[in-house]
Motif scaffolding. Structure first.
Motif, PDB file in Angstrom:
ATOM      1  N   MET A   1      73.669  44.823  87.492  1.00 21.29           N
ATOM      2  CA  MET A   1      75.063  44.630  87.145  1.00 21.29           C
ATOM      3  C   MET A   1      75.575  45.919  86.527  1.00 21.29           C
ATOM      4  O   MET A   1      75.621  46.950  87.166  1.00 21.29           O
ATOM      5  CB  MET A   1      75.239  43.420  86.223  1.00 21.29           C
ATOM      6  CG  MET A   1      76.652  42.874  86.190  1.00 21.29           C
ATOM      7  SD  MET A   1      76.837  41.384  85.186  1.00 21.29           S
ATOM      8  CE  MET A   1      76.005  40.186  86.216  1.00 21.29           C
ATOM      9  N   CYS A   2      75.909  45.938  85.245  1.00 18.42           N
ATOM     10  CA  CYS A   2      76.429  47.134  84.601  1.00 18.42           C
ATOM     11  C   CYS A   2      75.328  48.174  84.434  1.00 18.42           C
ATOM     12  O   CYS A   2      74.151  47.887  84.580  1.00 18.42           O
ATOM     13  CB  CYS A   2      77.014  46.787  83.235  1.00 18.42           C
ATOM     14  SG  CYS A   2      78.149  45.397  83.243  1.00 18.42           S
ATOM     15  N   GLY A   3      75.735  49.405  84.104  1.00 15.04           N
ATOM     16  CA  GLY A   3      74.771  50.467  83.884  1.00 15.04           C
ATOM     17  C   GLY A   3      74.818  50.964  82.451  1.00 15.04           C
ATOM     18  O   GLY A   3      75.900  51.183  81.897  1.00 15.04           O
ATOM     19  N   ILE A   4      73.655  51.168  81.843  1.00 11.25           N
ATOM     20  CA  ILE A   4      73.539  51.705  80.488  1.00 11.25           C
ATOM     21  C   ILE A   4      72.739  52.987  80.541  1.00 11.25           C
ATOM     22  O   ILE A   4      71.715  53.074  81.225  1.00 11.25           O
ATOM     23  CB  ILE A   4      72.823  50.708  79.544  1.00 11.25           C
ATOM     24  CG1 ILE A   4      73.740  49.541  79.181  1.00 11.25           C
ATOM     25  CG2 ILE A   4      72.324  51.401  78.269  1.00 11.25           C
ATOM     26  CD1 ILE A   4      73.071  48.489  78.330  1.00 11.25           C
ATOM     27  N   VAL A   5      73.190  54.012  79.809  1.00 19.27           N
ATOM     28  CA  VAL A   5      72.400  55.212  79.569  1.00 19.27           C
ATOM     29  C   VAL A   5      72.538  55.611  78.106  1.00 19.27           C
ATOM     30  O   VAL A   5      73.522  55.260  77.441  1.00 19.27           O
ATOM     31  CB  VAL A   5      72.825  56.397  80.463  1.00 19.27           C
ATOM     32  CG1 VAL A   5      72.489  56.135  81.922  1.00 19.27           C
ATOM     33  CG2 VAL A   5      74.306  56.713  80.305  1.00 19.27           C
ATOM     34  N   GLY A   6      71.547  56.332  77.600  1.00 21.60           N
ATOM     35  CA  GLY A   6      71.612  56.858  76.246  1.00 21.60           C
ATOM     36  C   GLY A   6      70.769  58.115  76.153  1.00 21.60           C
ATOM     37  O   GLY A   6      69.773  58.267  76.879  1.00 21.60           O
ATOM     38  N   TYR A   7      71.166  59.033  75.258  1.00 19.38           N
ATOM     39  CA  TYR A   7      70.450  60.306  75.118  1.00 19.38           C
ATOM     40  C   TYR A   7      70.391  60.710  73.652  1.00 19.38           C
ATOM     41  O   TYR A   7      71.370  60.567  72.906  1.00 19.38           O
ATOM     42  CB  TYR A   7      71.149  61.415  75.901  1.00 19.38           C
ATOM     43  CG  TYR A   7      70.490  62.772  75.727  1.00 19.38           C
ATOM     44  CD1 TYR A   7      69.397  63.135  76.495  1.00 19.38           C
ATOM     45  CD2 TYR A   7      70.963  63.683  74.765  1.00 19.38           C
ATOM     46  CE1 TYR A   7      68.775  64.370  76.326  1.00 19.38           C
ATOM     47  CE2 TYR A   7      70.348  64.923  74.597  1.00 19.38           C
ATOM     48  CZ  TYR A   7      69.255  65.265  75.382  1.00 19.38           C
ATOM     49  OH  TYR A   7      68.639  66.475  75.205  1.00 19.38           O
ATOM     50  N   ILE A   8      69.221  61.234  73.249  1.00 15.28           N
ATOM     51  CA  ILE A   8      69.090  61.899  71.963  1.00 15.28           C
ATOM     52  C   ILE A   8      68.114  63.048  72.152  1.00 15.28           C
ATOM     53  O   ILE A   8      67.036  62.884  72.729  1.00 15.28           O
ATOM     54  CB  ILE A   8      68.616  60.921  70.860  1.00 15.28           C
ATOM     55  CG1 ILE A   8      68.545  61.628  69.513  1.00 15.28           C
ATOM     56  CG2 ILE A   8      67.295  60.260  71.214  1.00 15.28           C
ATOM     57  CD1 ILE A   8      68.384  60.669  68.340  1.00 15.28           C
ATOM     58  N   GLY A   9      68.533  64.250  71.736  1.00 15.11           N
ATOM     59  CA  GLY A   9      67.677  65.410  71.955  1.00 15.11           C
ATOM     60  C   GLY A   9      68.315  66.677  71.435  1.00 15.11           C
ATOM     61  O   GLY A   9      69.111  66.659  70.494  1.00 15.11           O
ATOM     62  N   ASN A  10      67.987  67.790  72.083  1.00 13.22           N
ATOM     63  CA  ASN A  10      68.485  69.092  71.634  1.00 13.22           C
ATOM     64  C   ASN A  10      69.474  69.706  72.619  1.00 13.22           C
ATOM     65  O   ASN A  10      69.743  70.898  72.575  1.00 13.22           O
ATOM     66  CB  ASN A  10      67.310  70.051  71.393  1.00 13.22           C
ATOM     67  CG  ASN A  10      66.374  70.121  72.602  1.00 13.22           C
ATOM     68  OD1 ASN A  10      66.772  69.767  73.712  1.00 13.22           O
ATOM     69  ND2 ASN A  10      65.153  70.566  72.382  1.00 13.22           N
ATOM     70  N   LYS A  11      70.010  68.875  73.521  1.00 13.70           N
ATOM     71  CA  LYS A  11      70.988  69.346  74.502  1.00 13.70           C
ATOM     72  C   LYS A  11      72.293  68.583  74.328  1.00 13.70           C
ATOM     73  O   LYS A  11      72.363  67.612  73.580  1.00 13.70           O
ATOM     74  CB  LYS A  11      70.446  69.156  75.925  1.00 13.70           C
ATOM     75  CG  LYS A  11      69.146  69.898  76.197  1.00 13.70           C
ATOM     76  CD  LYS A  11      68.588  69.510  77.555  1.00 13.70           C
ATOM     77  CE  LYS A  11      67.219  70.153  77.789  1.00 13.70           C
ATOM     78  NZ  LYS A  11      66.546  69.607  78.984  1.00 13.70           N
ATOM     79  N   GLU A  12      73.306  69.016  75.057  1.00 13.38           N
ATOM     80  CA  GLU A  12      74.572  68.298  75.022  1.00 13.38           C
ATOM     81  C   GLU A  12      74.415  66.954  75.743  1.00 13.38           C
ATOM     82  O   GLU A  12      74.002  66.887  76.901  1.00 13.38           O
ATOM     83  CB  GLU A  12      75.679  69.119  75.688  1.00 13.38           C
ATOM     84  CG  GLU A  12      76.056  70.375  74.924  1.00 13.38           C
ATOM     85  CD  GLU A  12      76.667  70.081  73.557  1.00 13.38           C
ATOM     86  OE1 GLU A  12      77.330  69.025  73.410  1.00 13.38           O
ATOM     87  OE2 GLU A  12      76.468  70.887  72.635  1.00 13.38           O
ATOM     88  N   ALA A  13      74.753  65.889  75.042  1.00  6.92           N
ATOM     89  CA  ALA A  13      74.541  64.549  75.586  1.00  6.92           C
ATOM     90  C   ALA A  13      75.441  64.263  76.784  1.00  6.92           C
ATOM     91  O   ALA A  13      75.047  63.552  77.719  1.00  6.92           O
ATOM     92  CB  ALA A  13      74.782  63.506  74.500  1.00  6.92           C
ATOM     93  N   GLN A  14      76.652  64.806  76.767  1.00  5.55           N
ATOM     94  CA  GLN A  14      77.635  64.461  77.804  1.00  5.55           C
ATOM     95  C   GLN A  14      77.096  64.711  79.207  1.00  5.55           C
ATOM     96  O   GLN A  14      77.299  63.894  80.111  1.00  5.55           O
ATOM     97  CB  GLN A  14      78.917  65.261  77.603  1.00  5.55           C
ATOM     98  CG  GLN A  14      79.945  65.013  78.705  1.00  5.55           C
ATOM     99  CD  GLN A  14      81.164  65.914  78.588  1.00  5.55           C
ATOM    100  OE1 GLN A  14      81.849  65.880  77.575  1.00  5.55           O
ATOM    101  NE2 GLN A  14      81.406  66.727  79.608  1.00  5.55           N
ATOM    102  N   ASN A  15      76.390  65.825  79.389  1.00  7.96           N
ATOM    103  CA  ASN A  15      75.920  66.180  80.727  1.00  7.96           C
ATOM    104  C   ASN A  15      74.965  65.121  81.274  1.00  7.96           C
ATOM    105  O   ASN A  15      75.097  64.673  82.416  1.00  7.96           O
ATOM    106  CB  ASN A  15      75.240  67.551  80.694  1.00  7.96           C
ATOM    107  CG  ASN A  15      76.191  68.653  80.296  1.00  7.96           C
ATOM    108  OD1 ASN A  15      77.396  68.545  80.518  1.00  7.96           O
ATOM    109  ND2 ASN A  15      75.677  69.711  79.691  1.00  7.96           N
ATOM    110  N   PHE A  16      73.988  64.735  80.443  1.00  5.81           N
ATOM    111  CA  PHE A  16      73.050  63.715  80.908  1.00  5.81           C
ATOM    112  C   PHE A  16      73.735  62.373  81.119  1.00  5.81           C
ATOM    113  O   PHE A  16      73.467  61.675  82.103  1.00  5.81           O
ATOM    114  CB  PHE A  16      71.891  63.514  79.932  1.00  5.81           C
ATOM    115  CG  PHE A  16      71.144  62.236  80.222  1.00  5.81           C
ATOM    116  CD1 PHE A  16      70.280  62.156  81.303  1.00  5.81           C
ATOM    117  CD2 PHE A  16      71.370  61.085  79.467  1.00  5.81           C
ATOM    118  CE1 PHE A  16      69.631  60.964  81.613  1.00  5.81           C
ATOM    119  CE2 PHE A  16      70.731  59.892  79.770  1.00  5.81           C
ATOM    120  CZ  PHE A  16      69.853  59.830  80.846  1.00  5.81           C
ATOM    121  N   LEU A  17      74.609  61.991  80.203  1.00  3.00           N
ATOM    122  CA  LEU A  17      75.230  60.671  80.297  1.00  3.00           C
ATOM    123  C   LEU A  17      76.023  60.524  81.589  1.00  3.00           C
ATOM    124  O   LEU A  17      75.925  59.501  82.277  1.00  3.00           O
ATOM    125  CB  LEU A  17      76.125  60.416  79.085  1.00  3.00           C
ATOM    126  CG  LEU A  17      75.422  60.376  77.719  1.00  3.00           C
ATOM    127  CD1 LEU A  17      76.440  60.191  76.602  1.00  3.00           C
ATOM    128  CD2 LEU A  17      74.368  59.276  77.674  1.00  3.00           C
TER     129      LEU A  17
END
Length: 608
Positions: free
Chosen positions: A1-17
């Motif tokens: 159904m819906c999609g979830i993503v999350g990021y925590i690290g030493n890079k800009e989160a927006q790119n991965f998300l």
């Protein structure tokens, strides 16, 4: 159904998300959004529409920060809109939440929170979670999440970000998938593996009732009760295309196996205290429900077959005359409808042109229209007077599987609700029906466990050019769906007949060795069905029979048997159709055709 993503690290989160969400686009969605902590506050950008619309929206205002969550939404509670898009914040913008699933008790929680002064900005069940986080916050993010999760009923996967502890992401799974990706000085959450596969192949797959606390360099797993969970990291060896299919060879097989979950989701929140309650979705009063004099199901293809089941169910439970119409014929026959007619239109996509035209025809004649659809905000959903959503989630394969079984579940709920309102369903009968409905997901899993037996039969018939399906009563309605699936996928010519009609001419087509699939799940007509099986056996047919577990009669008359878990006769179609879907799948595969994209067919037919 819906999609979830999350990021925590030493890079800009927006790119991965953004990238991670793009890998989940195959799941289907109608809006998208991100929440990123920028060092001072939680910044949120979200929009109705495609992921590209979100990317364009934030292109001139890049979201800085190395911790964030993102979401693509398939609308459930509330139409597709900017306000209903995820992530959702609490009133003080200290917590951001993304959520997959359905919170069954959200209305009770919402009323409680409104009384405490919380102001809601959306129609979603998810916003309740963000507000509850703020209301129950005790100075510790993890303990607050545990308290919130224990207040929620239903299915949910959560990704939670807090300004109070911006060095953590918290993920929670309860009957909705969630995985944790383990990287080097960065970690990820996602609702499905494709979102993270480019960045890591090391994952934890959360189980029901578990949570993960994720920092830049660490992942801690525990139960919602606080017990530590020790689990080996799983190494993913799939390629991205396979990962999108959850490890299955085709979307169709993935969707066949998603049916137990789709059934659970469609039932969720609609049964309270052993009673079917659709009052929050259907605006008709009890008096208006009692005043209905006729019901018409109008649909196309597989949805039409769901309507055929609906005829048996509603006439049997609510004792109202029911007609079932092919939508492409409906408006050309000048149908007899008025204000005492309830027209039920059924469409997976909610955009089927013939069904939409029939809906408008019915409304123009004064009928009240109830839509059964899988897509919130679709044309059918917008134009109908009442809507019952099937929570099947996006269906990618052209041949419908989980959408059909979800439509059947809604039909049963509607039948029980109408019968109760009209005073025709005793407490005892309602309890029996509800109990059997709630057992269907587990029973569907039991049917799926027979896959190897079904596969062997399907591959054996792939060389044939003709095949017959037989059934009586509800089994005939399911036979029609089984025949349609086989034709759609394997291109084997098949016909479904009401078994009693054989002697009126079709026996002439039964010859030595021809495969016949005979459905015998309906106790009231089982003796007659066995007689019909004997008729085709006498002419050389090779018969695969479908019978309830414990059967000692039908098996004597057939060559092979597939057993279906014992359930209420009205509910048998949900279980019977699953092996028929598998037969079509494997026959198609054996003949070398494209399972997910059969020739000349489209998923949503938007032309007449």
């Amino acid at each position: 159904m819906c999609g979830i993503v999350g990021y925590i690290g030493n890079k800009e989160a927006q790119n991965f998300l953004l990238e991670g969400l793009s890998k989940l686009e195959y799941r289907g969605y109608d809006s998208a959004g991100l929440a990123i902590y920028n060092g001072e506050a939680i910044s949120v950008q979200k929009t109705k529409g495609r992921l590209a619309d979100l990317a364009n929206k934030i292109s001139s205002n890049v979201m800085k920060g190395s911790i964030g969550i993102g979401h693509t939404r398939w609308a459930t509670h509330g139409k597709p809109s900017d306000e209903n898009s995820h992530p959702h914040l609490d009133g003080t913008e200290q917590f951001a939440v993304v959520h997959n699933g359905i919170i069954e008790n959200y209305m009770d929680l919402k009323e409680e929170l409104i009384e405490k002064g919380h102001v809601f900005l959306s129609e979603t069940d998810t916003e309740v979670i963000a507000k509850l986080m703020a209301d129950l916050y005790d100075g510790d993010l993890v303990s607050t999440v545990r308290k919130v999760a224990k207040r929620l009923s239903g299915a949910f996967a959560l990704g939670i970000l807090s300004k109070h502890e911006p060095n953590k992401l918290v993920a929670v799974r309860m009957a909705s998938p969630l995985v944790i990706g383990v990287g080097e000085e960065e970690n990820f959450i996602a609702s499905d593996i494709p979102a993270i596969l480019k960045h890591t192949r090391d994952v934890y797959i959360l189980e029901d009732g578990e949570m993960a606390v994720i920092t830049e360099g660490n992942v801690e797993l525990s139960t919602l009760d606080g017990a530590e969970v020790n689990r080996e990291v799983m190494r993913v060896s799939w390629d991205i295309e396979t990962a999108e299919k959850g490890g299955y060879d085709h979307f169709m097989m993935k969707e066949i196996y998603e049916q137990p979950k789709a059934i659970r989701d469609t039932l969720a929140g609609r049964i309270r205290n052993n009673q079917v309650d659709l009052s929050q979705e259907i605006g008709l009063t009890v008096e208006q429900l009692k005043g209905i004099e006729k019901i018409q199901f109008v649909a196309c293809g597989t949805a039409y077959h769901a309507g055929l089941v609906g005829k048996y169910v509603l006439e049997g439970l609510a004792r109202i005359p029911v007609e079932t119409d092919i939508a492409s014929e409906y408006r050309y026959r000048n149908p007899i409808v008025d204000e005492k007619t309830l027209v039920v239109v059924v469409s997976q996509s909610g955009e089927t042109a013939d069904t939409l035209a029939a809906l408008r025809e019915a409304k123009s004649k004064g009928a009240r229209v109830l839509a059964i659809t899988n897509v919130v905000g679709s044309s059918v959903a917008r134009e109908a007077d009442d809507v019952l959503i099937t929570w099947a989630g996006p269906e990618i394969a052209v041949a419908s599987t989980k959408a059909y079984t979800s439509q059947l579940i809604v039909v049963y709920l509607l039948g029980a609700y109408l019968a109760k309102a009209r005073g025709l369903l005793s407490e005892e009968t309602m309890t029996e029906l509800v109990t059997n409905l709630q057992q269907l997901p587990e029973q569907a899993e039991k049917v799926l466990a027979q896959e190897q037996t079904v596969e062997a039969y399907a591959r054996s018939i792939a060389k044939h050019h003709n095949l017959f399906f037989l059934g009586r009563g509800l089994d005939y309605a399911v036979a029609l769906e089984g025949s349609l699936k086989l034709k759609e996928l394997s291109y084997i010519h098949s016909e479904a007949y009401a078994a009693g009609e054989l002697k009126h001419g079709t026996l002439a087509l039964i010859e030595e060795g021809i495969p016949v699939i005979a459905l015998g799940t309906q106790k009231a007509v089982l003796d007659k069905m066995i007689s019909n099986i004997q008729e085709v056996k006498a002419r050389g047919a090779y018969v695969l029979g479908f019978a309830p577990e414990g059967d000692n009669e039908l098996k004597k008359s057939v060559d092979e048997v597939i057993y279906i878990p014992v359930t209420h006769d009205l509910l048998a179609p949900v279980l019977t159709v699953i092996p028929l879907q598998l037969i079509s799948y494997y026959a198609c595969q054996e003949r070398g055709y494209d399972v997910d994209k059969p020739r000349n067919l489209a998923k949503s037919v938007t032309v007449e």
